[in-house]
Scaffold this active site. Structure first.
Site, PDB file in Angstrom:
ATOM      1  N   ASP A   1      -5.702   5.009 -13.731  1.00 56.26           N
ATOM      2  CA  ASP A   1      -4.300   5.024 -13.321  1.00 56.26           C
ATOM      3  C   ASP A   1      -3.427   5.491 -14.472  1.00 56.26           C
ATOM      4  O   ASP A   1      -2.439   6.189 -14.282  1.00 56.26           O
ATOM      5  CB  ASP A   1      -3.844   3.610 -12.922  1.00 56.26           C
TER       6      ASP A   1
ATOM      7  N   PHE B   1      -3.531   9.153 -14.859  1.00 53.35           N
ATOM      8  CA  PHE B   1      -2.778   9.739 -13.759  1.00 53.35           C
ATOM      9  C   PHE B   1      -1.280   9.693 -14.063  1.00 53.35           C
ATOM     10  O   PHE B   1      -0.567  10.678 -13.923  1.00 53.35           O
ATOM     11  CB  PHE B   1      -3.067   8.997 -12.448  1.00 53.35           C
TER      12      PHE B   1
ATOM     13  N   GLU C   1     -13.446   5.803  18.867  1.00 48.25           N
ATOM     14  CA  GLU C   1     -12.737   5.511  17.617  1.00 48.25           C
ATOM     15  C   GLU C   1     -12.213   4.097  17.687  1.00 48.25           C
ATOM     16  O   GLU C   1     -11.938   3.584  18.770  1.00 48.25           O
ATOM     17  CB  GLU C   1     -11.532   6.450  17.460  1.00 48.25           C
TER      18      GLU C   1
ATOM     19  N   LYS D   1      -9.304   1.451  17.463  1.00 47.30           N
ATOM     20  CA  LYS D   1      -7.870   1.541  17.749  1.00 47.30           C
ATOM     21  C   LYS D   1      -7.135   0.827  16.619  1.00 47.30           C
ATOM     22  O   LYS D   1      -7.213  -0.389  16.475  1.00 47.30           O
ATOM     23  CB  LYS D   1      -7.553   0.894  19.096  1.00 47.30           C
TER      24      LYS D   1
ATOM     25  N   ASP E   1      -4.176  -0.657  14.473  1.00 47.23           N
ATOM     26  CA  ASP E   1      -2.979  -1.350  14.912  1.00 47.23           C
ATOM     27  C   ASP E   1      -1.849  -1.176  13.900  1.00 47.23           C
ATOM     28  O   ASP E   1      -1.772  -1.865  12.906  1.00 47.23           O
ATOM     29  CB  ASP E   1      -3.305  -2.836  15.101  1.00 47.23           C
TER      30      ASP E   1
ATOM     31  N   GLU F   1      -1.863   6.908  12.847  1.00 46.09           N
ATOM     32  CA  GLU F   1      -1.278   5.574  12.833  1.00 46.09           C
ATOM     33  C   GLU F   1      -0.956   5.199  11.384  1.00 46.09           C
ATOM     34  O   GLU F   1      -1.804   5.342  10.502  1.00 46.09           O
ATOM     35  CB  GLU F   1      -2.322   4.618  13.425  1.00 46.09           C
TER      36      GLU F   1
ATOM     37  N   TYR G   1      -6.027  10.612  14.049  1.00 46.17           N
ATOM     38  CA  TYR G   1      -6.984  10.608  15.154  1.00 46.17           C
ATOM     39  C   TYR G   1      -6.875  11.773  16.116  1.00 46.17           C
ATOM     40  O   TYR G   1      -7.660  11.858  17.038  1.00 46.17           O
ATOM     41  CB  TYR G   1      -6.933   9.295  15.927  1.00 46.17           C
TER      42      TYR G   1
ATOM     43  N   LYS H   1      -9.514  -2.837  25.051  1.00 43.81           N
ATOM     44  CA  LYS H   1      -8.896  -3.843  24.187  1.00 43.81           C
ATOM     45  C   LYS H   1      -9.879  -4.970  23.908  1.00 43.81           C
ATOM     46  O   LYS H   1     -10.443  -5.537  24.838  1.00 43.81           O
ATOM     47  CB  LYS H   1      -7.666  -4.425  24.889  1.00 43.81           C
TER      48      LYS H   1
ATOM     49  N   CYS I   1      14.837 -34.539   4.921  1.00 40.56           N
ATOM     50  CA  CYS I   1      13.689 -34.099   4.134  1.00 40.56           C
ATOM     51  C   CYS I   1      12.594 -35.171   4.128  1.00 40.56           C
ATOM     52  O   CYS I   1      12.879 -36.334   3.835  1.00 40.56           O
ATOM     53  CB  CYS I   1      14.132 -33.806   2.706  1.00 40.56           C
TER      54      CYS I   1
ATOM     55  N   CYS J   1      12.360 -36.512   0.317  1.00 48.35           N
ATOM     56  CA  CYS J   1      13.435 -37.192  -0.424  1.00 48.35           C
ATOM     57  C   CYS J   1      14.524 -37.724   0.497  1.00 48.35           C
ATOM     58  O   CYS J   1      15.537 -38.241   0.030  1.00 48.35           O
ATOM     59  CB  CYS J   1      14.031 -36.263  -1.473  1.00 48.35           C
TER      60      CYS J   1
ATOM     61  N   CYS K   1      16.056 -28.219   2.264  1.00 51.02           N
ATOM     62  CA  CYS K   1      16.469 -29.468   1.645  1.00 51.02           C
ATOM     63  C   CYS K   1      17.355 -29.090   0.465  1.00 51.02           C
ATOM     64  O   CYS K   1      16.915 -28.406  -0.447  1.00 51.02           O
ATOM     65  CB  CYS K   1      15.257 -30.261   1.161  1.00 51.02           C
TER      66      CYS K   1
ATOM     67  N   CYS L   1      14.382 -33.581  -5.353  1.00 49.89           N
ATOM     68  CA  CYS L   1      13.322 -33.508  -4.346  1.00 49.89           C
ATOM     69  C   CYS L   1      11.999 -33.149  -5.032  1.00 49.89           C
ATOM     70  O   CYS L   1      11.851 -32.055  -5.567  1.00 49.89           O
ATOM     71  CB  CYS L   1      13.719 -32.460  -3.318  1.00 49.89           C
TER      72      CYS L   1
HETATM   73  P1  AMP Z   1      -0.447   1.808  23.552  1.00 44.20           P
HETATM   74  O1  AMP Z   1       0.606   1.669  22.500  1.00 44.20           O
HETATM   75  O2  AMP Z   1      -1.095   0.535  23.921  1.00 44.20           O
HETATM   76  O3  AMP Z   1       0.011   2.656  24.705  1.00 44.20           O
HETATM   77  O4  AMP Z   1      -1.631   2.620  22.858  1.00 44.20           O
HETATM   78  C1  AMP Z   1      -1.446   3.934  22.462  1.00 44.20           C
HETATM   79  C2  AMP Z   1      -1.327   3.991  20.975  1.00 44.20           C
HETATM   80  O5  AMP Z   1      -2.521   3.610  20.346  1.00 44.20           O
HETATM   81  C3  AMP Z   1      -1.091   5.380  20.507  1.00 44.20           C
HETATM   82  O6  AMP Z   1       0.270   5.701  20.524  1.00 44.20           O
HETATM   83  C4  AMP Z   1      -1.620   5.346  19.109  1.00 44.20           C
HETATM   84  O7  AMP Z   1      -0.548   5.160  18.212  1.00 44.20           O
HETATM   85  C5  AMP Z   1      -2.488   4.132  19.029  1.00 44.20           C
HETATM   86  N1  AMP Z   1      -3.837   4.414  18.525  1.00 44.20           N
HETATM   87  C6  AMP Z   1      -4.465   3.705  17.562  1.00 44.20           C
HETATM   88  N2  AMP Z   1      -5.674   4.194  17.284  1.00 44.20           N
HETATM   89  C7  AMP Z   1      -5.851   5.279  18.077  1.00 44.20           C
HETATM   90  C8  AMP Z   1      -6.899   6.204  18.221  1.00 44.20           C
HETATM   91  N3  AMP Z   1      -8.044   6.115  17.517  1.00 44.20           N
HETATM   92  N4  AMP Z   1      -6.731   7.192  19.116  1.00 44.20           N
HETATM   93  C9  AMP Z   1      -5.588   7.274  19.841  1.00 44.20           C
HETATM   94  N5  AMP Z   1      -4.560   6.426  19.744  1.00 44.20           N
HETATM   95  C10 AMP Z   1      -4.669   5.419  18.870  1.00 44.20           C
HETATM   96 ZN    ZN Z   2      13.935 -33.003  -0.257  1.00 42.75          ZN
END
Ligand code: AMP
Ligand code: ZN
Length: 666
Positions: A31, A34, A111, A113, A115, A170, A222, A309, A403, A406, A421, A427
């Site tokens: 680092d 860099f 793939e 999914k 989040d 994502e 993706y 899901k 509290c 105290c 508190c 306290c």
């Molecule tokens: P939903 O929000 O439940 O309608 O799910 C669709 C969203 O899943 C998409 O807008 C993507 O942002 C997300 N997503 C996450 N992983 C993937 C993936 N591998 N392929 C496609 N969509 C994905």
């Molecule tokens: Zn307290």
């Protein structure tokens, strides 16, 4: 090489290092190295504004402020995905597709999914042009400035990329980064974020891109979108994207048939907790792009893809009682004590209830059968109540008014979720918490004294605030539980040594609400002494870079308090650093710009590292050996005679550390 070539070479090199680190997870330089190179580039760019490039790696640190995010239409709509929850759902989906396509063989890409928050990024001629949030699918917000700070997102592509295309992915916040961010919030008395997903999507809409740059966000891609892309299948698209420099998780898998899809799902249903980020399912896509075209879209989602899901890991168990914890800043956190139950591989006994609003919203009552879920957080949370199982005699939960530690009446400020508190000085958990914070590694770093011992000292009436630590006598400590002559000596020595801790860390150690490490540094640098900070007005404070009204108000309140002032006077009296040391004052400047220094020997006022840092902080460069390119040699004690000789030969001035201090203070 002319300047432009040098610039380009440096930029390419740094892009490659970012790629190695953030995409391949395989850095090839430290680092520190860099940072040196980045600094070199920054300096060169500063000298040659005519060669400014918005896609330079130096632009990754952010700084651009977006007051209002511009709404822009998506050239290609961003669809949702249909959801499925069982093998039957998936087989039905396959059948529907088969009906449209006829009896042709189909392959699937599987793939995970991810989040987080979806993003669509446009590239032209290998350069990042624009990044847009999903919005309503037809149009989203232009968040380009923020996305550019995410190092996993390439700003320049490599290989045989098409002239123009979009890529979708994502933005996520891996667990480790999320927890680190929360740890820092907790340390300064702020409320931690609820989960990684919301924090990631919230980050995209921050106005200050420098703030976004500080967050450990990641971007997983993706899908490729565009005309005449050089691919025939979705899976090929993933491989190409990877070659052009994008981060495409390698878990993605080509399945020859539905059985293999189900295998993939079963595997990841069990193993998803091993991933460093949150995943909430699997996305199955028909691989052949012609087949995709033929299938097309419904009003809302593609017919050629479906999300499976995962069942959220959820259990129900009995809520035995609610206890209330008091934090260092006085914030009250309600905690659910549960009948122990297995969840995602661990036994869960407690769950977070967040605050009074949450309890009220879910109408959680003692004796209820509650649903517990494990998300990205360490502590699981209660997401609902099984009303069918509610005992007849159950009573609405009354949040505590006083509290538990105290008995002081609690306060709740306008717009804040937590009760507090207000008994700052009486306290016990607040008192102990403050001293525990004071001694932590990032603060006073007191060796020989740990959190539990602080509680022990407090319970034995030996300390009631952090100033008292400096009055502790060995004879008082030895009789305590698990203490002996040696441990007492260590503790006293550790406390004594903390008097050398520089002011900025002392300021952080004081535990002023909202004053974390960074803010403490800013304040110390700006005001130079505790007295100057204590006498600053609200307006004064707000004018300091990055200090907002909330922080300023908190600082004012802290110093308005008589008791705090008294404690600070005592700290001063004991010799704790309450101002920036004049000699080691290495305020940032560019007075050394263009000068290369070689440091040799042992110094009195600096450690070698601090001296090097001071050189860099003031715009200079640190070289490793004396050469014709060296401008100055800073010599301490014990500098080797060979080096001295070499400096003489090359006619390079040899200066002392005092000369150096003069130089940067000019
Ligand atoms: P939903 O929000 O439940 O309608 O799910 C669709 C969203 O899943 C998409 O807008 C993507 O942002 C997300 N997503 C996450 N992983 C993937 C993936 N591998 N392929 C496609 N969509 C994905
Ligand atoms: Zn307290």
């Amino acid at each position: 090489m002319d300047v432009l070539q040098t610039l380009q070479a440096l930029r390419n090199e740094l892009n490659q290092h970012n790629y190695n680190y953030y995409v391949l997870d395989n850095p090839t330089i430290s680092d520190y190295e860099f940072d040196l190179k980045l600094k070199e580039l920054q300096e060169l760019e500063a000298k040659h504004p005519e060669y400014f490039d918005e896609n330079s790696p130096t632009q990754r640190v952010g700084g651009a402020i977006t007051k209002n995010f511009e709404t822009v239409p998506h050239e290609y709509r961003m669809y949702s995905l249909d959801n499925s929850y069982s093998k039957e759902d998936l087989l039905d989906w396959e059948k529907r597709a088969q009906k449209i396509l006829g009896d042709v063989p189909m392959e699937y890409t599987c793939e995970l999914k991810y989040d987080g928050a979806s993003i669509s990024i446009s590239y032209e001629n290998g350069k990042l042009k624009r990044a847009v949030t999903r919005g309503d699918g037809f149009q989203g917000d232009d968040v380009t400035n923020n996305i550019k700070t995410i190092k996993a997102v390439p700003i320049r592509l490599k290989g045989d990329f098409p002239e123009k295309f979009d890529i979708r992915g994502e933005i996520i916040l891996p667990f480790a980064g999320f927890e680190k961010m929360n740890q820092e919030l907790i340390e300064i008395g702020e409320t931690p974020y609820a989960n990684p997903r919301n924090t990631a999507s919230g980050s995209l809409k921050l106005q200050d891109s420098a703030e976004v740059a500080k967050r450990p966000l990641d971007c997983l891609l993706y899908s490729l979108i565009g005309n005449n892309l050089p691919i025939k299948t979705h899976f090929e698209g993933l491989e190409k994207a990877r070659q052009w420099g994008f981060k495409v998780p390698k878990q993605s898998h080509l399945a020859k048939n539905m059985d293999e899809v189900l295998d993939f799902i079963n595997y990841w249903d069990k193993h998803r907790h091993e991933m460093p980020y949150e995943t909430d399912g699997v996305v199955v896509k028909i691989n052949d792009l012609h087949q995709q075209d033929e299938l097309g879209y419904t009003a809302k989602s593609p017919r050629w893809a479906i999300a499976y899901k995962f069942k959220a890991e959820q259990v129900s168990t009995k809520l035995n009682s609610i206890s209330y914890q008091v934090g260092r800043t006085g914030a009250i956190t309600p905690v659910a004590n549960l009948e122990p139950v297995q969840l995602a591989g661990t036994v869960v006994k407690r769950a977070s209830l967040h605050n009074a609003d949450q309890i009220e919203k879910l109408d959680i009552r003692i004796g209820d059968e509650v649903f517990v879920e494990k998300g990205g957080e360490i502590i699981p949370k209660i997401i609902g109540v099984d009303l069918n199982k509610r005992p007849q005699d159950s009573e609405v939960t009354k949040y505590i008014t006083h509290c538990p530690e105290c008995q002081t009446e609690l306060e709740r400020k306008e717009g804040e979720a937590n009760h507090y508190c207000p008994n700052f000085y009486g306290c016990p958990p607040q008192i102990i918490g403050r001293i525990q914070h004071f001694i932590t590694r990032k603060a006073m770093d007191i060796e020989g004294l740990g959190g539990e011992t602080v509680a022990l000292l407090f319970n034995n009436h030996l300390v009631t605030n952090y100033a008292d630590l400096y009055e502790l006598k060995k004879e008082q400590i030895i009789p305590l539980e698990r203490m002996a002559e040696k441990s007492a000596d260590n503790m006293i020595r550790g406390i004594e040594k903390s008097k050398e801790i520089p002011f900025e860390r002392v300021l952080y150690a004081l535990g002023i609400r909202y004053v974390g490490e960074t803010v403490a540094k800013k304040l110390a640098k700006h005001y130079k002494s505790i007295d100057a900070i204590a006498s600053a007005s609200l307006m004064d404070l707000i004018l300091v870079d990055e200090i907002g009204e909330k922080i300023a108000q908190s600082v004012i309140e802290f110093f308005d308090n008589q008791e705090n002032r008294f404690i600070i006077d005592r700290l001063k009296h004991y010799g704790v650093q309450l101002e920036v040391l004049a000699t080691a004052d290495t305020t940032v400047s560019d007075v050394l710009l263009g000068k290369t220094f070689v440091v040799s020997g042992v110094f009195e006022k600096f450690s070698r590292d601090d001296l090097k840092k001071a050189i860099e902080d003031n715009g200079g460069k640190v070289g490793s050996s004396i050469s014709a390119k060296t401008h100055f040699v800073v010599a301490g004690d014990n500098m080797g005679p060979a080096k001295l000789e070499k400096a003489k030969q090359l006619n390079i001035p040899v200066i002392s550390e005092d000369d150096f201090i003069k130089m940067i203070n000019e």
